[in-house]
Design a protein around this motif. Structure first.
Motif, mmCIF file in Angstrom:
data_model
loop_
_atom_site.group_PDB
_atom_site.id
_atom_site.type_symbol
_atom_site.label_atom_id
_atom_site.label_comp_id
_atom_site.label_asym_id
_atom_site.label_seq_id
_atom_site.Cartn_x
_atom_site.Cartn_y
_atom_site.Cartn_z
ATOM 1 N N UNK A 178 10.934 3.641 6.733
ATOM 2 C CA UNK A 178 10.312 4.770 6.280
ATOM 3 C C UNK A 178 9.906 4.670 4.971
ATOM 4 N N UNK A 179 10.406 4.379 4.063
ATOM 5 C CA UNK A 179 10.248 3.933 2.560
ATOM 6 C C UNK A 179 8.940 3.062 2.721
ATOM 7 N N UNK A 180 9.020 2.029 3.316
ATOM 8 C CA UNK A 180 7.783 1.268 3.152
ATOM 9 C C UNK A 180 6.312 1.970 3.683
ATOM 10 N N UNK A 181 6.785 2.797 4.728
ATOM 11 C CA UNK A 181 5.374 3.638 5.427
ATOM 12 C C UNK A 181 5.140 4.568 4.064
ATOM 13 N N UNK A 182 6.157 5.416 3.725
ATOM 14 C CA UNK A 182 5.780 6.311 2.695
ATOM 15 C C UNK A 182 5.027 5.924 1.454
ATOM 16 N N UNK A 183 5.284 4.671 1.030
ATOM 17 C CA UNK A 183 4.819 4.111 -0.235
ATOM 18 C C UNK A 183 3.191 3.604 0.390
ATOM 19 N N UNK A 184 3.114 3.187 1.442
ATOM 20 C CA UNK A 184 1.656 2.762 1.942
ATOM 21 C C UNK A 184 0.788 4.056 1.914
ATOM 22 N N UNK A 185 1.303 4.939 3.032
ATOM 23 C CA UNK A 185 0.599 6.240 3.436
ATOM 24 C C UNK A 185 0.239 7.061 2.238
ATOM 25 N N UNK A 186 1.023 7.301 1.133
ATOM 26 C CA UNK A 186 1.002 8.140 -0.012
ATOM 27 C C UNK A 186 -0.284 7.177 -0.949
ATOM 28 N N UNK A 187 -0.539 5.821 -0.869
ATOM 29 C CA UNK A 187 -1.249 5.349 -1.794
ATOM 30 C C UNK A 187 -2.472 4.792 -1.374
ATOM 31 N N UNK A 188 -2.725 4.745 -0.103
ATOM 32 C CA UNK A 188 -4.059 4.650 0.588
ATOM 33 C C UNK A 188 -4.522 5.575 1.561
ATOM 34 N N UNK A 189 -5.960 5.492 1.623
ATOM 35 C CA UNK A 189 -6.729 6.356 2.781
ATOM 36 C C UNK A 189 -7.336 5.456 3.517
ATOM 37 N N UNK A 190 -7.883 6.113 4.598
ATOM 38 C CA UNK A 190 -8.782 5.355 5.407
ATOM 39 C C UNK A 190 -10.025 4.546 4.530
ATOM 40 N N UNK A 191 -10.178 3.239 4.731
ATOM 41 C CA UNK A 191 -11.323 2.568 4.145
ATOM 42 C C UNK A 191 -10.411 1.942 2.998
ATOM 43 N N UNK A 192 -9.666 2.265 2.366
ATOM 44 C CA UNK A 192 -9.102 1.533 1.204
ATOM 45 C C UNK A 192 -8.484 0.172 1.775
ATOM 46 N N UNK A 193 -8.701 -0.908 0.828
ATOM 47 C CA UNK A 193 -8.324 -1.959 1.036
ATOM 48 C C UNK A 193 -6.835 -2.427 0.863
ATOM 49 N N UNK B 283 -2.386 -1.260 -7.047
ATOM 50 C CA UNK B 283 -1.023 -0.858 -6.890
ATOM 51 C C UNK B 283 -0.346 -1.858 -6.186
ATOM 52 N N UNK B 284 1.155 -2.146 -6.498
ATOM 53 C CA UNK B 284 1.873 -3.180 -6.080
ATOM 54 C C UNK B 284 3.168 -2.423 -5.652
ATOM 55 N N UNK C 21 3.784 6.591 -13.926
ATOM 56 C CA UNK C 21 2.202 6.205 -13.877
ATOM 57 C C UNK C 21 1.650 6.209 -12.382
ATOM 58 N N UNK C 22 2.555 5.898 -11.493
ATOM 59 C CA UNK C 22 2.007 5.739 -10.172
ATOM 60 C C UNK C 22 1.740 6.947 -9.403
ATOM 61 N N UNK C 23 2.523 8.057 -10.111
ATOM 62 C CA UNK C 23 2.440 9.253 -9.352
ATOM 63 C C UNK C 23 0.991 9.920 -9.470
ATOM 64 N N UNK D 260 5.262 12.134 -0.744
ATOM 65 C CA UNK D 260 5.885 11.500 -1.798
ATOM 66 C C UNK D 260 5.668 12.642 -2.929
ATOM 67 N N UNK D 261 4.604 13.293 -3.124
ATOM 68 C CA UNK D 261 4.492 14.203 -4.082
ATOM 69 C C UNK D 261 5.574 15.311 -3.960
ATOM 70 N N UNK D 262 5.920 15.677 -2.668
ATOM 71 C CA UNK D 262 6.714 16.826 -2.105
ATOM 72 C C UNK D 262 8.203 16.270 -2.760
ATOM 73 N N UNK D 263 8.499 15.059 -2.211
ATOM 74 C CA UNK D 263 9.784 14.412 -2.623
ATOM 75 C C UNK D 263 9.993 14.197 -4.052
ATOM 76 N N UNK D 264 9.012 13.800 -4.837
ATOM 77 C CA UNK D 264 9.067 13.791 -6.237
ATOM 78 C C UNK D 264 9.468 15.236 -6.872
ATOM 79 N N UNK D 265 8.730 16.057 -6.243
ATOM 80 C CA UNK D 265 8.986 17.544 -6.964
ATOM 81 C C UNK D 265 10.393 17.930 -6.641
ATOM 82 N N UNK D 266 10.933 17.865 -5.550
ATOM 83 C CA UNK D 266 12.220 18.362 -5.144
ATOM 84 C C UNK D 266 13.281 17.174 -5.911
#
Lengths: 391, 391
Positions: free
Chosen positions: A76-91, A170-171, A216-218, A232-238
């Motif tokens: 779930x963490x792997x997916x959260x990191x990817x899904x919050x950092x890329x959108x469709x079309x991003x490489x 991002x890495x 900075x990644x936020x 992750x915006x929500x997770x960070x806020x909470x």
């Protein structure tokens, strides 16, 4: 501790201390209570130490960052990191030389059509030159697995992080089966998001995982592009209030708080040295009895200090039930290979605060089980070699 | 049990039996071991009973279906159900008269642009005629919350299910805070996917949730359209082997197995009657002392038998800290209102196998705390009314 005791040598879930198990038995409280917030804060403080100070000298390698706990395993963490950092079309450039590297690429493919895989055979090293060729200024994200659990190989995270940084990508690094037991350097390796799981070198029961977001990644996160449960915006806020967006797995968070406090007491330098020594004992023990390591690191790769993968001998490859049964009869749990490595290898972990005696029991059990399966090994030579590493 | 004992009356997490807590303390095993598979199978068998036989006479209301356990709370289950059943462009009709109904709509909006909300004020009934007007043959999915935790109202699930079935739309029902404690009818209500959470009427610690997929719905699932972690095709495939796709929260699954076996022993008819009686005692107790119920059911809605929402008296509305502090000082935990209902209401739950004495303690605590906050209530009349319901 007798040989009759159950010995868990799987690369997760790993054995958990009594104190950590006991923490789960407390009566229930609300996840919105001050009681719970105190638990989450203890877990965050301990995780900050683990993510920031996983060095042989205990020095911090992060100028700052935030630890958060996720109510799901590291996938779930792997997916959260990817899904919050890329959108469709991003490489996305994904390094794949094992099951978990492949998982990262498959996850990325759910969020963008532009996933470039840098491949190597499972158990072989990734060529950093291939990474350099794949990453460009168009790359939004690079994913890698630092400690590839499926093969026991440590990938060249530092070198890959340099490539990512040169192109301002991002890495995200899966440190799931090493963080808490091996060296991990956040800023030195240009890591934006590091992931680990409770049930590995952190020595907590499975079900939750943790993420470290470097400062900075936020700015690059877009929680709306991610699954609702993984925003992750929500997770960070909470997390700033020591809470989770949805209900927290209260018993597992309690166990995690105790476990990370235990890591802080032992200190990371001591843990790194222990894992290094015990992994060497496994490797030398198995090689000493006549077996072959599965992975072939070269260049900037290394063998793991938390997971050891051994090639099954030719005579039982593809039909190793007798061997695995003989291990299980001795009340020891080890793992086979995953995906196409099923029937090709076996794997053992030295995560979970094992004693040196338990490491030797692991070596002896494998040697005896090989004998039961008709494989001629020199058990005594293996034990001698393992003991020499543990001295 | 003295008044000094901590009494948890939040609508989740709820109190958990000692036996369930103790199940978490066993040593760790692999989630791929036969030991673990046996635990998952016990949990599935118990969940089958709960999902299928939640009726006053214990009769089954499902011709068949599959129970699966998710390694995340029910919000993950809500998202998994939506994401696997709709793709972009599919129409979803979401009933919204509380926080969790709104959550379903917000989740759906991540997966399609075509979300039609059928709204009512929070605490008011959904008008089934509005649902009839909204659902058409173009509707792929209808979502509803059966027992709206934020308001203590039971929505007209049977009538809505009929509308969904008439238009061959899938019907996903959040039964999170009622299944295990109240009537729930799968086939009679045309439910395709029912959701519950471990930490509510199932009486397990929080962190995992469960889903029941009625026979036939699997044909409509598209795991590839869902988040990787929530791919229900994959979950169903692994559930057939009594495993999860990723690592399972072993301690929580063990607790769940014990908890659902406890429900089977008590039987659903007994539990439904207990929850009905105790919720009536809460309602009559609070009304009897002079407070007002928050929700206004009419038409096909009802008041909940697991969660009671009470309007805060005018004199302390918007500034009820003294009241909530006075409750907490008595070592009792209750909940305030969520979202815009913060400061407007308080909520108590009677989930978690409470004794009648604990229900009366809840009534007394609220009455005394109202007194401390300067609200004039007739505590004795409230206690008398509650006792009359419990007889």
């Amino acid at each position: 501790m007798t040989d009759d005791d159950f010995l868990l040598l799987n690369p997760g879930p790993v054995p958990v201390r009594e104190e950590v198990l006991a923490a789960m038995g407390e009566p229930m409280v609300s996840h919105r209570s001050a009681d719970f917030e105190a638990v989450y804060e203890r877990a965050q403080d301990g995780l900050d130490y683990v993510f920031e100070c996983s060095t042989p000298d205990g020095e911090s390698t992060s100028a700052g960052g935030t630890s958060i706990v996720l109510n799901g395993t590291a996938t779930m963490g792997m997916e959260a990191a990817v899904a919050n950092l890329v959108g469709d079309g991003d490489e996305v450039v994904s390094l794949v030389n094992g099951k978990f590297g492949r998982r990262f690429a498959r996850i990325a493919e759910r969020y963008t059509d532009e996933v470039v895989r840098v491949d190597a055979d499972w158990g072989e090293s990734i060529d950093v030159a291939d990474v350099e060729a794949a990453v460009s200024d168009d790359t939004a994200l690079v994913t890698t697995v630092h400690n590839e659990t499926s093969t026991g190989l440590v990938n060249p995270t530092e070198a890959v992080g340099e490539v990512a940084a040169e192109h301002d990508a991002r890495f995200v690094v899966d440190g799931v089966t090493c963080i808490g037991g091996a060296e991990f350097r956040v800023d030195d390796w240009n890591v934006d998001v590091a992931l680990t799981d409770a049930q590995k070198a952190i020595e907590t029961p499975p079900g939750i995982s943790a993420m470290y977001l470097a400062d900075g990644v936020e700015e690059h996160l877009d929680g709306e592009s991610a699954p609702f449960y993984e925003d992750l915006d929500w997770h960070l806020r909470k997390a700033g209030q020591h809470q989770t967006p949805f209900t927290s797995a209260v018993p597992l968070f309690r166990a995690l708080a105790v476990a990370v406090e235990g890591i802080e007491s032992e200190t990371m330098p001591t843990r790194i040295e222990r894992h290094r020594r015990q992994a060497a004992a496994f490797r030398e023990g198995f090689v000493g009895m006549g077996l072959d390591l599965f992975s072939n690191p070269d260049g900037e790769s290394e063998l793991s200090n938390t997971v050891t993968a051994i090639a099954l001998p030719e005579s039982i490859r593809g039909d190793a039930d007798d061997f695995f049964d003989a291990v299980a009869e001795r009340n020891v749990s080890i793992s086979g290979g995953q995906a196409h490595l099923g029937g090709e290898i076996f794997r053992v972990s030295n995560m979970g605060s094992l004693s040196d005696e338990q490491i030797l029991r692991g070596v002896r059990t494998v040697g005896e089980a090989m004998g039961d399966a008709g494989v001629d090994v020199d058990l005594e030579a293996g034990l001698d070699a393992a003991e020499a590493e543990l001295e």
